[in-house]
Design a protein around this motif. Structure first.
Motif, PDB file in Angstrom:
ATOM      1  N   VAL A  86       7.720   4.372   1.709  1.00 43.86           N
ATOM      2  CA  VAL A  86       7.361   5.584   2.445  1.00 43.86           C
ATOM      3  C   VAL A  86       8.361   5.863   3.552  1.00 43.86           C
ATOM      4  CG1 VAL A  86       5.695   6.393   4.186  1.00 43.86           C
ATOM      5  CG2 VAL A  86       4.908   5.668   1.946  1.00 43.86           C
ATOM      6  N   ALA A  87       8.696   7.113   3.721  1.00 44.52           N
ATOM      7  CA  ALA A  87       9.456   7.600   4.867  1.00 44.52           C
ATOM      8  C   ALA A  87       8.487   8.434   5.690  1.00 44.52           C
ATOM      9  CB  ALA A  87      10.636   8.454   4.403  1.00 44.52           C
ATOM     10  N   ALA A  88       8.244   8.021   6.940  1.00 47.58           N
ATOM     11  CA  ALA A  88       7.239   8.707   7.746  1.00 47.58           C
ATOM     12  C   ALA A  88       7.648   8.809   9.207  1.00 47.58           C
ATOM     13  CB  ALA A  88       5.901   7.986   7.639  1.00 47.58           C
ATOM     14  N   THR A  89       7.073   9.781   9.857  1.00 53.40           N
ATOM     15  CA  THR A  89       7.192   9.955  11.293  1.00 53.40           C
ATOM     16  C   THR A  89       5.770  10.037  11.827  1.00 53.40           C
ATOM     17  OG1 THR A  89       8.216  11.285  13.048  1.00 53.40           O
ATOM     18  CG2 THR A  89       7.458  12.469  11.084  1.00 53.40           C
ATOM     19  N   ALA A  90       5.584  10.443  13.053  1.00 54.91           N
ATOM     20  CA  ALA A  90       4.246  10.525  13.631  1.00 54.91           C
ATOM     21  C   ALA A  90       4.179  11.700  14.590  1.00 54.91           C
ATOM     22  CB  ALA A  90       3.898   9.235  14.361  1.00 54.91           C
TER      23      ALA A  90
ATOM     24  N   GLY B   5       0.251   9.685  11.400  1.00 53.96           N
ATOM     25  CA  GLY B   5       1.462   9.450  10.632  1.00 53.96           C
ATOM     26  C   GLY B   5       1.658  10.612   9.669  1.00 53.96           C
ATOM     27  N   VAL B   6       2.881  11.116   9.585  1.00 60.61           N
ATOM     28  CA  VAL B   6       3.199  12.251   8.723  1.00 60.61           C
ATOM     29  C   VAL B   6       4.335  11.840   7.794  1.00 60.61           C
ATOM     30  CG1 VAL B   6       3.978  14.649   8.649  1.00 60.61           C
ATOM     31  CG2 VAL B   6       2.550  13.876  10.551  1.00 60.61           C
ATOM     32  N   MET B   7       4.094  11.945   6.491  1.00 59.89           N
ATOM     33  CA  MET B   7       5.146  11.629   5.540  1.00 59.89           C
ATOM     34  C   MET B   7       6.302  12.610   5.743  1.00 59.89           C
ATOM     35  SD  MET B   7       3.777   9.086   4.226  1.00 59.89           S
ATOM     36  CE  MET B   7       2.129   8.506   4.483  1.00 59.89           C
ATOM     37  N   ALA B   8       7.519  12.110   5.725  1.00 57.80           N
ATOM     38  CA  ALA B   8       8.684  12.951   6.005  1.00 57.80           C
ATOM     39  C   ALA B   8       8.999  13.917   4.864  1.00 57.80           C
ATOM     40  CB  ALA B   8       9.900  12.073   6.303  1.00 57.80           C
TER      41      ALA B   8
ATOM     42  N   ILE C  18      -5.386  18.077  -5.326  1.00 62.09           N
ATOM     43  CA  ILE C  18      -4.985  18.908  -6.459  1.00 62.09           C
ATOM     44  C   ILE C  18      -3.677  18.417  -7.070  1.00 62.09           C
ATOM     45  CG2 ILE C  18      -4.353  21.258  -7.174  1.00 62.09           C
ATOM     46  CD1 ILE C  18      -6.267  22.198  -4.855  1.00 62.09           C
ATOM     47  N   CYS C  19      -2.637  18.299  -6.249  1.00 64.87           N
ATOM     48  CA  CYS C  19      -1.330  17.903  -6.792  1.00 64.87           C
ATOM     49  C   CYS C  19      -0.976  16.443  -6.549  1.00 64.87           C
ATOM     50  CB  CYS C  19      -0.231  18.811  -6.250  1.00 64.87           C
ATOM     51  SG  CYS C  19       0.095  18.625  -4.485  1.00 64.87           S
ATOM     52  N   GLY C  20      -1.739  15.744  -5.710  1.00 64.91           N
ATOM     53  CA  GLY C  20      -1.512  14.320  -5.482  1.00 64.91           C
ATOM     54  C   GLY C  20      -0.504  13.976  -4.404  1.00 64.91           C
ATOM     55  N   SER C  21       0.061  14.962  -3.720  1.00 65.63           N
ATOM     56  CA  SER C  21       1.060  14.673  -2.685  1.00 65.63           C
ATOM     57  C   SER C  21       0.484  13.801  -1.578  1.00 65.63           C
ATOM     58  CB  SER C  21       1.557  15.977  -2.051  1.00 65.63           C
ATOM     59  OG  SER C  21       2.247  16.763  -2.978  1.00 65.63           O
ATOM     60  N   SER C  22       1.222  12.764  -1.208  1.00 65.64           N
ATOM     61  CA  SER C  22       0.871  11.910  -0.086  1.00 65.64           C
ATOM     62  C   SER C  22       1.397  12.578   1.178  1.00 65.64           C
ATOM     63  CB  SER C  22       1.515  10.532  -0.278  1.00 65.64           C
ATOM     64  OG  SER C  22       1.206   9.683   0.789  1.00 65.64           O
TER      65      SER C  22
ATOM     66  N   GLN D 120       0.826  -1.210   0.000  1.00 64.25           N
ATOM     67  CA  GLN D 120       0.000   0.000   0.000  1.00 64.25           C
ATOM     68  C   GLN D 120       0.860   1.261   0.000  1.00 64.25           C
ATOM     69  OE1 GLN D 120      -3.152   0.377   2.814  1.00 64.25           O
ATOM     70  NE2 GLN D 120      -4.110  -1.549   2.217  1.00 64.25           N
ATOM     71  N   CYS D 121       1.867   1.301   0.829  1.00 62.69           N
ATOM     72  CA  CYS D 121       2.740   2.487   0.863  1.00 62.69           C
ATOM     73  C   CYS D 121       3.449   2.677  -0.477  1.00 62.69           C
ATOM     74  CB  CYS D 121       3.752   2.384   2.002  1.00 62.69           C
ATOM     75  SG  CYS D 121       3.068   2.778   3.618  1.00 62.69           S
ATOM     76  N   ARG D 122       3.932   1.590  -1.048  1.00 68.19           N
ATOM     77  CA  ARG D 122       4.620   1.703  -2.339  1.00 68.19           C
ATOM     78  C   ARG D 122       3.672   2.212  -3.419  1.00 68.19           C
ATOM     79  NH1 ARG D 122       6.061  -2.563  -4.650  1.00 68.19           N
ATOM     80  NH2 ARG D 122       5.144  -4.144  -3.309  1.00 68.19           N
ATOM     81  N   LYS D 123       2.448   1.723  -3.430  1.00 72.99           N
ATOM     82  CA  LYS D 123       1.507   2.120  -4.476  1.00 72.99           C
ATOM     83  C   LYS D 123       0.986   3.548  -4.288  1.00 72.99           C
ATOM     84  CE  LYS D 123       0.177  -2.416  -5.990  1.00 72.99           C
ATOM     85  NZ  LYS D 123       0.179  -2.484  -7.420  1.00 72.99           N
ATOM     86  N   THR D 124       0.853   4.005  -3.050  1.00 74.35           N
ATOM     87  CA  THR D 124       0.355   5.372  -2.844  1.00 74.35           C
ATOM     88  C   THR D 124       1.442   6.423  -2.976  1.00 74.35           C
ATOM     89  OG1 THR D 124       0.597   5.250  -0.429  1.00 74.35           O
ATOM     90  CG2 THR D 124      -1.540   4.634  -1.361  1.00 74.35           C
ATOM     91  N   SER D 125       2.702   6.019  -2.810  1.00 75.44           N
ATOM     92  CA  SER D 125       3.786   7.013  -2.848  1.00 75.44           C
ATOM     93  C   SER D 125       4.655   6.909  -4.100  1.00 75.44           C
ATOM     94  CB  SER D 125       4.689   6.853  -1.622  1.00 75.44           C
ATOM     95  OG  SER D 125       5.457   5.668  -1.725  1.00 75.44           O
ATOM     96  N   GLY D 126       4.607   5.772  -4.774  1.00 80.21           N
ATOM     97  CA  GLY D 126       5.474   5.561  -5.923  1.00 80.21           C
ATOM     98  C   GLY D 126       6.811   4.937  -5.554  1.00 80.21           C
ATOM     99  N   HIS D 127       7.040   4.697  -4.279  1.00 77.45           N
ATOM    100  CA  HIS D 127       8.265   4.091  -3.770  1.00 77.45           C
ATOM    101  C   HIS D 127       7.939   3.647  -2.350  1.00 77.45           C
ATOM    102  CE1 HIS D 127      12.490   3.201  -3.850  1.00 77.45           C
ATOM    103  NE2 HIS D 127      12.864   4.172  -3.068  1.00 77.45           N
TER     104      HIS D 127
END
Length: 144
Positions: free
Chosen positions: A45-49, A95-98, A79-83, A36-43
């Protein structure tokens, strides 16, 4: 939560339709290789919380949510698709994407999870701990 230095941080999407402030400590960044992370981000995911009370939305006109499973939903800019966010159903933290956190972040890395789902086009060679599945204390272990 195992946390990095407390500091005010800002972040947001590529187009600016989603912006936020974080007023509190953040755990070290974890890398998730699940499908899921790979498909939603394109690679992966690097995340914090962040504790929910420490997150303040300053612009949310572009924020939309996708319920990716029964246990979590994902916030992104329509609008821009950013995860941008990963919100577990238990609501203990966000969870917050880094990547969308404005530099300098002051963060460092912690570990890789769901390495059994990693794609075949890259190797994990940074020396960080690796877990084939989830690390149950990813954001709640105070010693890491």
């Amino acid at each position: 939560m195992s946390t990095e230095q407390m500091a005010k941080r800002n972040g947001g999407c590529l187009c600016g339709a989603v912006r936020y402030e974080i007023n509190g400590s953040l755990p070290k960044v974890g890398y998730c290789h699940c499908e899921q992370c790979r498909k939603t981000s394109g690679h992966y995911v690097a995340a914090t919380a962040v504790d929910i009370d420490d997150l303040n939305m300053t612009e949310d006109a572009g924020l939309t949510w996708y319920e990716s499973s029964k246990t979590a939903k994902r916030g992104f800019c329509k609008i821009c698709g950013s995860s941008i966010f990963w919100a577990p159903a238990h609501g203990k933290y966000m969870g917050v994407m880094a990547g969308p956190i404005d530099s300098p972040t002051g963060l460092s890395s912690r570990e890789h999870i769901y390495t059994s789902d990693a794609s075949d086009y890259y190797e994990i060679t940074d020396g960080l701990p690796q877990f084939k599945q989830n690390h149950p204390d990813l954001w709640e272990d105070n010693d890491a």
